[in-house]
Every structure is written in C-alpha cells, then in structure tokens.
Scaffold this motif. Structure first.
Motif, PDB file in Angstrom:
ATOM      1  N   CYS A  39      31.089 -71.420 -48.876  1.00  0.00           N
ATOM      2  CA  CYS A  39      31.223 -70.552 -50.052  1.00  0.00           C
ATOM      3  C   CYS A  39      30.739 -71.271 -51.302  1.00  0.00           C
ATOM      4  O   CYS A  39      30.314 -72.427 -51.247  1.00  0.00           O
ATOM      5  N   THR A  41      32.327 -72.533 -53.714  1.00  0.00           N
ATOM      6  CA  THR A  41      33.063 -73.763 -54.032  1.00  0.00           C
ATOM      7  C   THR A  41      32.462 -74.947 -53.275  1.00  0.00           C
ATOM      8  O   THR A  41      32.311 -76.042 -53.826  1.00  0.00           O
ATOM      9  N   TYR A  50      32.424 -80.481 -58.410  1.00  0.00           N
ATOM     10  CA  TYR A  50      33.826 -80.106 -58.145  1.00  0.00           C
ATOM     11  C   TYR A  50      34.285 -80.940 -56.965  1.00  0.00           C
ATOM     12  O   TYR A  50      33.479 -81.522 -56.239  1.00  0.00           O
ATOM     13  N   HIS A  64      36.849 -75.327 -46.036  1.00  0.00           N
ATOM     14  CA  HIS A  64      38.177 -74.713 -46.212  1.00  0.00           C
ATOM     15  C   HIS A  64      38.256 -73.314 -45.612  1.00  0.00           C
ATOM     16  O   HIS A  64      39.331 -72.756 -45.509  1.00  0.00           O
ATOM     17  N   VAL A  89      44.625 -73.219 -46.978  1.00  0.00           N
ATOM     18  CA  VAL A  89      43.888 -74.197 -47.799  1.00  0.00           C
ATOM     19  C   VAL A  89      44.823 -75.055 -48.657  1.00  0.00           C
ATOM     20  O   VAL A  89      44.721 -76.279 -48.679  1.00  0.00           O
ATOM     21  N   ARG A  90      45.731 -74.423 -49.385  1.00  0.00           N
ATOM     22  CA  ARG A  90      46.470 -75.175 -50.405  1.00  0.00           C
ATOM     23  C   ARG A  90      47.789 -75.718 -49.879  1.00  0.00           C
ATOM     24  O   ARG A  90      48.421 -75.124 -49.007  1.00  0.00           O
ATOM     25  N   GLU A 115      44.230 -79.228 -51.955  1.00  0.00           N
ATOM     26  CA  GLU A 115      43.551 -78.159 -51.196  1.00  0.00           C
ATOM     27  C   GLU A 115      42.681 -78.793 -50.122  1.00  0.00           C
ATOM     28  O   GLU A 115      41.871 -79.684 -50.432  1.00  0.00           O
ATOM     29  N   ILE A 118      38.829 -79.469 -50.506  1.00  0.00           N
ATOM     30  CA  ILE A 118      38.461 -79.281 -51.913  1.00  0.00           C
ATOM     31  C   ILE A 118      39.102 -80.375 -52.780  1.00  0.00           C
ATOM     32  O   ILE A 118      38.416 -81.081 -53.524  1.00  0.00           O
ATOM     33  N   GLU A 151      40.010 -66.688 -44.560  1.00  0.00           N
ATOM     34  CA  GLU A 151      40.320 -67.353 -45.846  1.00  0.00           C
ATOM     35  C   GLU A 151      39.808 -66.527 -47.024  1.00  0.00           C
ATOM     36  O   GLU A 151      40.576 -66.199 -47.935  1.00  0.00           O
ATOM     37  N   VAL A 155      42.109 -64.443 -50.141  1.00  0.00           N
ATOM     38  CA  VAL A 155      41.901 -64.507 -51.596  1.00  0.00           C
ATOM     39  C   VAL A 155      41.850 -63.085 -52.168  1.00  0.00           C
ATOM     40  O   VAL A 155      42.426 -62.780 -53.224  1.00  0.00           O
ATOM     41  N   VAL A 294      43.612 -66.728 -58.178  1.00  0.00           N
ATOM     42  CA  VAL A 294      42.984 -67.780 -57.379  1.00  0.00           C
ATOM     43  C   VAL A 294      43.832 -68.078 -56.147  1.00  0.00           C
ATOM     44  O   VAL A 294      45.052 -67.896 -56.164  1.00  0.00           O
ATOM     45  N   ASN A 295      43.136 -68.505 -55.069  1.00  0.00           N
ATOM     46  CA  ASN A 295      43.828 -69.029 -53.904  1.00  0.00           C
ATOM     47  C   ASN A 295      44.730 -67.961 -53.268  1.00  0.00           C
ATOM     48  O   ASN A 295      44.651 -66.783 -53.607  1.00  0.00           O
TER      49      ASN A 295
END
Ligand code: BGC
Length: 354
Positions: A39, A41, A50, A64, A89-90, A115, A118, A151, A155, A294-295
C-alpha cells in the motif's frame, strides 16, 4: 528464512535477507505467510519517508497487509493448523493510555503504539511469523488469498463505524455516499456502502479502465472531474485521496447534517487558496462533521472479515490486479494507473478462491 526488510529513513535500502526463525517469545502460534499486500504506506517507507525500526535494530521487516496459514497452535487456541488468518497491525502503547488500556489502540493518545511492518515492530513479510491469538483474526476459508484484503477492509470498516456513530447524534437515515478516490481503500469503502444499501458514487481522476468497471459492477456510479459537476450533496463522504483540493471540494459539498470521514494521508507541503469563511459558514449552518480516521482495532477487523465473506468473490479478485512472487518483490513497488492492489506472494496458495 527470507524476509523483505528496509532501513527506515533510507530510500532504496529494501533487501530480501535471511533472518532467524521467529522467536517463541513472539507468541505460541506459528503462521506461514501466504501473501502480503502493498500500500501507499509501504511505498513511503521504501522511499525513506516513514517507518521506524525495532529498538536497537537497523532493519525493519516490511509488510502489514498479510494473509497467512496457521502451522502450529496450542490446543486451547481459537485457531487451529490450516486456518487462514490475518495479523492485526497495531499494538497498544506500553503505558498504556486510556484508549489502549481498553483495546481501542487505533485511538492511542500518546503515540507510543507500535505497528507491525511500520513502527518499531517487524512486519509480516517473512516466510513465517509468531503471534498471540488476540492479534490474529480468522478469515472465511472460501476467500482463499482474497483474505489479504482484510487489513485495508478493517481500515474502511473503522471509517464507516465513525460515520455511523457521528451520524447518530441526530436522526440518521443516510441515502447517498460519495467516495473520493478509486484505489483499494476507496473501492472497499464503496463496497461497504453498497452493503449498507446506500446509493454509492465514486469519484477518481481516471476516466476509463479497471477502476471504472469495478465501480460499475458494484452497482455504484463512477464520476471523474469536479464534485460540483456531479450535482451531489451526499449524506456521507469517505475521502480516500489525501489530495487537498479534493478534500476541500468535498467538504463544501457535504449534505445538510452529513458526515465526512478523512482516510487518506496527505504528503503536506502543498498550498492552495481557499475561502475558509465560506466553508466554515456552510459547515456550521448545516451541522456538517468532518472526522479523521486511522488504523483499526479488533472489532473493525471482525467487521471487515464479515464484509469480505459477504462480498462477491469475482469482484474482490478483480481488486488484486497483480500478484508478484517474493523473489521479484521489486516489481511490486512500481505502480501503474491500472493497478488497484498489488500483492506479493510469499508462498503461492493452494486454497485459492474460484
Ligand atoms: C495502515 C494503518 C496504519 C497507518 C499509519 C496504514 O497504511 O493501514 O494500519 O495505522 O498506515 O501508520
């Protein structure tokens, strides 16, 4: 085992490297990775813009948006060998803050969350990983590799939950939704809108190609050009471009009492001239709400898993426009206008969807 790694902050540092087998301390469940989606990110991390390595390490394992198959699980675990699973992810911050303490880590207040793939926690782009059951979500086995879409769907499920909760501040019976951006997030947001029985419109800059066909086969309406030209005053806007001019255009067209949810991350540094007074006036006089999202937490993954299980498999499979073998990973990082979701196949699946 092989893993795709990167040195965060260093563009062009991605490399497939041999890493140790996952440590038992990561969790009792051993999963073999089947596929990982790429993606925006990931592209930012690869560009050095990032991402953060785990403490004391130079390299971060990327990835992720995962799909895996359980290889080993304790007898009392909620998953069993052979199950198709997606890793969340988180992870909550160590304090934890008031939200992380109640597993609403997607609302972490102190920014010390981690994450996978990430921020300070290895991702899923390795041949195997270990995990605890509370961060693993089962997907419908009939989805096969389409489960890799969970995933991004989580979101979008969170974004829809925000819209619903805010909408319910007064009588809420939305009819029209505008989704800006026909990338994977936009198309999945449109899918969830159609599943809610709404009249869905999707706006993107391209005027032909697979995205237009994907929107049409959902039973939604495709637009390119300006929002004003569509004549819409949507009850809901799900913004998935992160492009400032599109965001402001959308903000000034939200219907009375409507809710607009921002899901796209802008790169910053772009300046445009706006009439803030006019936007403020219409938002106040029409009770318009704009919310960032987010997330996703576990509830959103579960909602996403249900949405995917109910979706048309052929439509979902058309979202994955390219599958690239792990050894050819660099081919997955270049995007064309016709790409929707590009997936790296770590291990070609045997349980593919029809
Ligand atoms: C991921 C989210 C994550 C966000 C910011 C997105 O690509 O889907 O889970 O919170 O990036 O790091």
């Amino acid at each position: 085992m092989n893993a795709l790694t990167v040195v965060p902050g260093r563009a062009g540092s991605a490399a497939l490297v041999d890493v140790p087998e996952p440590a038992l301390s990561d969790g009792p469940i051993l999963v073999e990775t089947l596929a990982v989606g790429v993606c925006g990110t990931d592209l930012e991390i690869l560009a050095g813009d990032y991402g953060w390595s785990p403490p004391g390490r130079e390299r971060l394992i990327l990835g992720h948006e995962s799909l895996g198959r359980v290889l080993e699980a304790p007898d009392d675990a909620p998953v069993a060998p052979g199950d198709l699973v997606v890793g969340i992810v988180r992870r909550p911050d160590p304090v934890p803050c008031a939200n992380c303490a109640v597993r609403e880590w997607d609302f972490c207040r102190n920014g010390r969350y981690t994450e996978r793939g990430i921020k300070e926690h290895d991702g899923y782009l390795s041949e195997r990983y270990r995990i605890t059951a509370d961060y693993l979500v089962k997907v419908d086995p009939g989805l096969g590799t389409l489960g890799v879409l969970l995933e991004p769907t989580s979101v979008v499920a969170k974004a829809w939950e925000q819209v619903q909760r805010i909408g319910e501040r007064a009588h809420w019976a939305p009819r029209t939704v505008l989704v800006t951006g026909a990338g994977p997030i936009g198309l999945l947001a449109a899918l969830l809108g159609v599943q809610r029985g709404l009249d869905v419109h999707v706006l993107d800059r391209v005027s032909a190609g697979p995205k237009t066909e994907l929107v049409a086969s959902l039973g939604a309406t495709y637009h390119s050009g300006s929002i004003g030209d569509t004549g819409l005053r949507p009850d809901v806007v799900i913004e998935c471009t992160g492009v400032a001019s599109v965001i402001l255009d959308a903000m000034s067209h939200v219907g009375v009492g409507g809710v607009m949810c921002l899901t796209g991350v802008s790169s910053g540094g772009h300046q445009i001239t706006i009439d803030e007074g006019a936007i403020n006036r219409s938002m106040v006089l029409e009770n318009v709400a704009v919310v960032g999202s987010v997330n996703a937490n576990r509830r959103h993954y579960e909602a996403g898993a249900q949405a995917l299980a109910a979706a048309d498999r052929d439509w979902l499979s058309r979202l994955i426009t390219r599958r690239v073998a792990l050894a050819q990973w660099s081919d997955a990082l270049t995007r064309t206008d016709d790409d929707v979701k590009v997936v790296i196949e770590v291990r070609p699946a045997t349980t593919d969807a029809p």
